[in-house]
Design a protein around this motif. Structure first.
Motif, PDB file in Angstrom:
ATOM      1  N   TRP A  77       0.834  -1.203   0.000  1.00  0.00           N
ATOM      2  CA  TRP A  77       0.000   0.000   0.000  1.00  0.00           C
ATOM      3  C   TRP A  77       0.873   1.260   0.000  1.00  0.00           C
ATOM      4  O   TRP A  77       0.613   2.199  -0.752  1.00  0.00           O
TER       5      TRP A  77
ATOM      6  N   GLY B 297      -2.083  -1.094  -6.049  1.00  0.00           N
ATOM      7  CA  GLY B 297      -2.716  -0.509  -4.868  1.00  0.00           C
ATOM      8  C   GLY B 297      -4.231  -0.515  -4.966  1.00  0.00           C
ATOM      9  O   GLY B 297      -4.929  -0.806  -3.981  1.00  0.00           O
TER      10      GLY B 297
ATOM     11  N   TRP C 117      -6.619  -2.451  -2.328  1.00  0.00           N
ATOM     12  CA  TRP C 117      -7.718  -1.804  -1.602  1.00  0.00           C
ATOM     13  C   TRP C 117      -9.002  -2.605  -1.727  1.00  0.00           C
ATOM     14  O   TRP C 117      -9.634  -2.960  -0.717  1.00  0.00           O
TER      15      TRP C 117
END
Length: 297
Positions: free
Chosen positions: A183, A263, A267
């Protein structure tokens, strides 16, 4: 940035749709109305006969996309190599339904699944070709990131709060240290600032197959212009390792764009894992971890 609002979804039934159609589009009043199987979350979708669908947003935030779709999809469609939805009519509130809504032609096909894709690399190349064409369309005056698309095309930091909450829930179940490293890498990866068109929700349910090949792309409610890396999340959530490699090469994605796309995939996968014990999101998370660590995905 503060957390995004939680939509307050309403319910819509076939009788309500019949009343809306009869009052506003009498030319279609005699068509049978039935729900579309797997009709989605952001919109309630109903067949109108065999050739049309009515699409009704399920919450006020999702209704923000209706005008955008009517404005831009007719301009995007002729510039793309695959069919996309083409709005036929714009509905108004009525019959107890409070939002604008739409009528579209029905696009045939089955939602993509790993088992349904006939050629994993060919599918990846077709998808990359579609995204390359989309990104190549003039982005001037296009819709910037906002609540209408949940800030797709903007910075990943919009979702930092939901990622941290998911990691808290998943502590002890997954490698949270590795997830945080992935992340942070995504957050630190810079974007060149050049606006490009993106779909915003490249998910298996929005990719239709015909005879095992990519046949259409649907549901442009989160589309806009900005950073298109959100569309590359599909490389981890649906494509095989070989398809992912071909996809990246076809789009000529640099390390920073690839990291941001990873990323976006992280998520979505983390919040799904935090909400469900299903095996599929855990498998996708394993793909993300393995690819990031340089192993075979």
């Amino acid at each position: 940035m503060p957390d995004l609002p939680r939509p307050q979804r309403l319910t819509v039934d076939a009788g309500q749709v019949r009343r809306l159609v009869a009052a506003q589009f009498p030319q279609w009043a005699g068509l049978p109305v039935r729900p579309v199987a797997r009709g989605g979350w952001d919109n309630f979708t109903f067949h109108l006969g065999d050739a049309l669908v009515a699409r009704l947003p399920s919450a006020a935030e999702y209704a923000l996309a209706v005008g955008k779709e009517h404005r831009w999809l007719p301009e995007l469609a002729p510039r793309l190599p695959l069919p996309i939805p083409a709005p036929l009519a714009a509905g108004r509130p009525g019959a107890g339904y409070p939002f604008e809504w739409s009528v579209y032609p029905w696009l045939p096909g089955e939602p993509a699944t790993a088992d349904g894709i006939a050629d994993a690399v060919g599918f990846a190349l077709d998808l990359a070709g579609f995204l390359a064409a989309l990104q190549g369309i003039d982005a001037a005056d296009g819709p910037q990131p906002g609540l209408h698309n949940w800030f797709r095309g903007g910075g990943l930091d919009t979702y930092a709060g939901s990622v941290e909450r998911a990691l808290t829930v998943l502590d002890g179940q997954i490698d949270t240290a590795l997830a945080r490293d992935i992340w942070k890498t995504a957050l630190d990866a810079s974007w060149d600032g050049v606006d490009r068109w993106f779909h915003g929700d490249m998910a298996a349910g929005n990719l239709l197959l015909g005879n095992g090949r990519l046949a259409a792309v649907i549901d442009f409610g989160t589309c806009g212009v900005g950073d298109p890396s959100c569309d590359t999340a599909i490389a981890w959530t649906l494509l095989t390792a070989e398809g992912r490699k071909a996809f990246r090469e076809r789009l000529s994605l640099d390390e920073a764009t690839w990291a941001r796309g990873r990323g976006w995939a992280l998520w979505k996968t983390l919040i799904t894992c935090a909400q469900s014990a299903d095996a599929e999101p855990r498998r996708v998370l394993g793909q993300i971890f393995a690819e990031y660590s340089g192993e075979a995905g």
